[in-house]
Scaffold this motif. Structure first.
Motif, PDB file in Angstrom:
ATOM      1  N   GLN A  88       0.809  -1.225   0.000  1.00 25.36           N
ATOM      2  CA  GLN A  88       0.000   0.000   0.000  1.00 25.36           C
ATOM      3  C   GLN A  88       0.838   1.269   0.000  1.00 25.36           C
ATOM      4  O   GLN A  88       0.291   2.364  -0.130  1.00 25.36           O
ATOM      5  N   ASP A  93      -5.091   1.583   3.631  1.00 32.90           N
ATOM      6  CA  ASP A  93      -5.514   0.586   2.645  1.00 32.90           C
ATOM      7  C   ASP A  93      -6.176   1.286   1.456  1.00 32.90           C
ATOM      8  O   ASP A  93      -7.292   1.786   1.557  1.00 32.90           O
ATOM      9  N   ARG A  94      -5.497   1.287   0.337  1.00 31.32           N
ATOM     10  CA  ARG A  94      -5.977   1.995  -0.848  1.00 31.32           C
ATOM     11  C   ARG A  94      -7.247   1.371  -1.434  1.00 31.32           C
ATOM     12  O   ARG A  94      -7.976   2.053  -2.161  1.00 31.32           O
ATOM     13  N   ASN A  98      -8.898   4.088   1.905  1.00 29.69           N
ATOM     14  CA  ASN A  98      -7.723   4.622   2.600  1.00 29.69           C
ATOM     15  C   ASN A  98      -7.848   4.563   4.124  1.00 29.69           C
ATOM     16  O   ASN A  98      -7.312   5.413   4.839  1.00 29.69           O
ATOM     17  N   ALA A 291       1.377   0.995  -6.351  1.00 31.55           N
ATOM     18  CA  ALA A 291       0.719   1.150  -5.050  1.00 31.55           C
ATOM     19  C   ALA A 291      -0.721   0.646  -5.111  1.00 31.55           C
ATOM     20  O   ALA A 291      -1.515   1.131  -5.905  1.00 31.55           O
ATOM     21  N   GLY A 292      -1.033  -0.346  -4.281  1.00 28.45           N
ATOM     22  CA  GLY A 292      -2.392  -0.873  -4.263  1.00 28.45           C
ATOM     23  C   GLY A 292      -2.714  -1.589  -5.551  1.00 28.45           C
ATOM     24  O   GLY A 292      -2.008  -2.503  -5.979  1.00 28.45           O
TER      25      GLY A 292
END
Length: 534
Positions: A88, A93-94, A98, A291-292
């Motif tokens: 992430q 938590d994307r 978030n 990312a994510g």
């Protein structure tokens, strides 16, 4: 040399008991290798090795921009929480709006590290600096507390210098003049934060078998103004055979623009026809794109001056696309769709839908019809979610048109629509916090209300293809006219009313989760993976 990103094994009691173990398991591991690497020359392999080194730097820059000190996450004691933080790029938590998952962290700052954490809208609006809205500046405070702008090449001077030196090393090795020119101009762009010439050079790079998308590019993490760009990079190997098959579609873009389902005054924009539409295997993601959730196609540059002069390049990341279809899309389709529709769930339909999503970013409307200025400027914080919604539905519109014209012959309209709707269930799991997630929910709710699909009491979906075609046209028209009118008030309210996950849909998403279907993929990547152990 890049470090191979490996999943942390979870075979001790501490890891097995971690509440985040299921979260980590939602990301299916996938090895970023490619048979295309076998045909690279020694020089091309050396260039790719240098790209991996630059990718490590861009990855570190993104940590600075979006979170700050990466070592804080590396020091997290729970190994599973630490691994999830690496996925992430921070403690939020994307794919869950978030929400923080590590104790001690609250809501993710809308400003990330692009602005002072205590900045207000009023203070920003009152700040009389023409560079404050640049894609390539951060805002900082003077000693007296007043605001100032700082260019990226100054804020990240050490990293920029190292990347430029490596780009010049790669350029010296390149036997492809287009790649050499691009790399040299990209180095100059890093030093000046003026990316136009390097973007144009990238557009002119037609023949290289290796490609490197690198720089501060997308603005998804800036939730304060949606302008500040994040560093990222992709290392790509061109699939020359499959790319050749796609070249015919670029010449069709002006005619497809004229066929958009909206009034003539909203489709006067003429898309460029020097755009590329090519297929690649991606062998490294770094920074923002890693990312994510992971993108499976690229449509760049973002500069509208380049769009007017040369269009854009659309890069389809076929190996990553295949991974998502096999590991996520098909299992979801089999779980939620009526069995009679299974035959219409096809990777080729997924490939075409994704391909023309990227093409659709270059169509539609760029300037408002009432003198308000550019669509991007007027739409403000609604810009990205509505643009992604436009690309989603216009992409499907074009695929259906090209099938009907006999230009796409390996799928049917029913395949395209079925696979598209199944794809919404995949992508809405990314959460409404992302622009893509919001766009998908607006589309899902529009098509649902239009009767394009229905859900029975058992949570099984069927499709009315006639109504689905009407919904495609209606939703496309609503988006284009909203953008063309610069009606940000309507856009904001519509997104608030229709951009979130309904309880009924959440129940279906819960079923997907309970079935253990991954939400996305994570990569095992590095030069060792691509070329083998040294």
């Amino acid at each position: 040399m890049a470090t191979v990103v490996l999943a942390v094994s979870c075979n001790n009691a501490q890891q097995a008991d971690s509440p985040l173990k299921a979260k980590v398991d939602e990301y299916a591991p996938f090895e970023l290798a490619s048979p295309l690497a076998d045909s690279l020359t020694d020089n091309e392999k050396q260039i790719v090795e240098i790209f991996f080194r630059i990718a490590d730097i861009t990855d570190g820059l993104f940590w600075k921009q979006t979170f700050g000190d990466k070592s804080l996450m590396e020091a997290v004691e729970d190994p599973v929480a630490r691994e999830f933080a690496m996925i992430q790029y921070g403690p939020w938590d994307r794919l869950d709006d978030n929400r923080p998952f590590i104790e001690g962290y609250g809501e993710k700052p809308a400003v990330c590290n692009y602005y002072p954490v205590d900045i207000t809208d009023e203070e920003f609006d009152a700040f009389a600096d023409p560079d404050k809205d640049s894609w390539y500046t951060v805002l900082r405070r003077n000693e007296d507390g007043s605001l100032k702008t700082v260019w990226y090449h100054e804020e990240y001077a050490a990293e920029v210098a190292e990347m430029c030196a490596l780009l010049e090393q790669a350029a010296a090795l390149s036997e492809d003049e287009g790649l050499k020119n691009y790399l040299l101009k990209r180095a100059e762009a890093f030093r000046t934060d003026d990316y136009l010439e390097s973007d144009l050079a990238w557009m002119d790079m037609k023949d290289s078998r290796v490609d490197f998308v690198v720089g501060p590019i997308e603005s998804y993490d800036d939730k304060f103004r949606e302008t500040k760009t994040s560093y990222e990079s992709f290392i790509l190997l061109k699939d020359e055979a499959r790319s050749k098959e796609l070249t015919k579609f670029i010449a069709m873009l002006p005619d497809l623009q004229k066929e958009l389902p909206c009034a003539p005054e909203y489709k006067t924009f003429v898309p460029g026809t020097s755009s590329d539409l090519n297929v690649y295997d991606v062998v490294n993601y770094a920074g923002d794109c890693n990312a994510g959730s992971k993108t499976i196609a690229i449509n760049l540059p973002n500069d509208e001056r380049v769009h007017q002069m040369k269009g854009t390049r659309r890069l389809q990341l076929r190996n990553a696309m295949q991974a998502k279809f096999d590991k996520i899309m098909m299992p979801i389709g089999r779980l939620l769709m009526d069995p009679s529709l299974t035959e219409h769930l096809k990777f080729d339909a997924f490939f075409w839908n994704v391909t023309f999503h990227e093409v659709a970013h270059g169509l539609g409307i760029k300037e408002t019809i009432n003198g308000k200025g550019s669509v991007d400027a007027v739409m403000g914080t609604e810009k990205t979610s509505w643009e992604e919604a436009k690309a989603d539905i216009l992409g499907l519109f074009m695929v259906c048109k090209l099938i009907e014209k006999g230009e796409i012959t390996n799928i049917t309209v029913e395949d395209a629509i079925t696979t598209y709707i199944a794809g919404i269930f995949r992508s809405v799991r990314f959460g409404a916090a992302s622009s893509h997630g919001t766009a998908n929910m607006m589309c899902f709710n529009y098509m649902n209300k239009a009767g394009a699909f229905t859900r029975n009491a058992g949570g099984v979906y069927t499709i009315d293809f006639a109504k689905a075609k009407e919904a495609i046209n209606g939703w496309a028209n609503l988006i284009i006219t909203t953008q063309g009118d610069g009606n940000v008030e309507f856009a904001t309210q519509y997104r608030k009313d229709n951009g979130s996950i309904t309880p009924e849909l959440q129940a279906d998403l819960d079923r997907i989760n309970e079935a253990g279907i991954p939400r996305d993929i994570r990569f095992i990547q590095g030069p060792e993976v691509l070329f083998g152990e040294k």
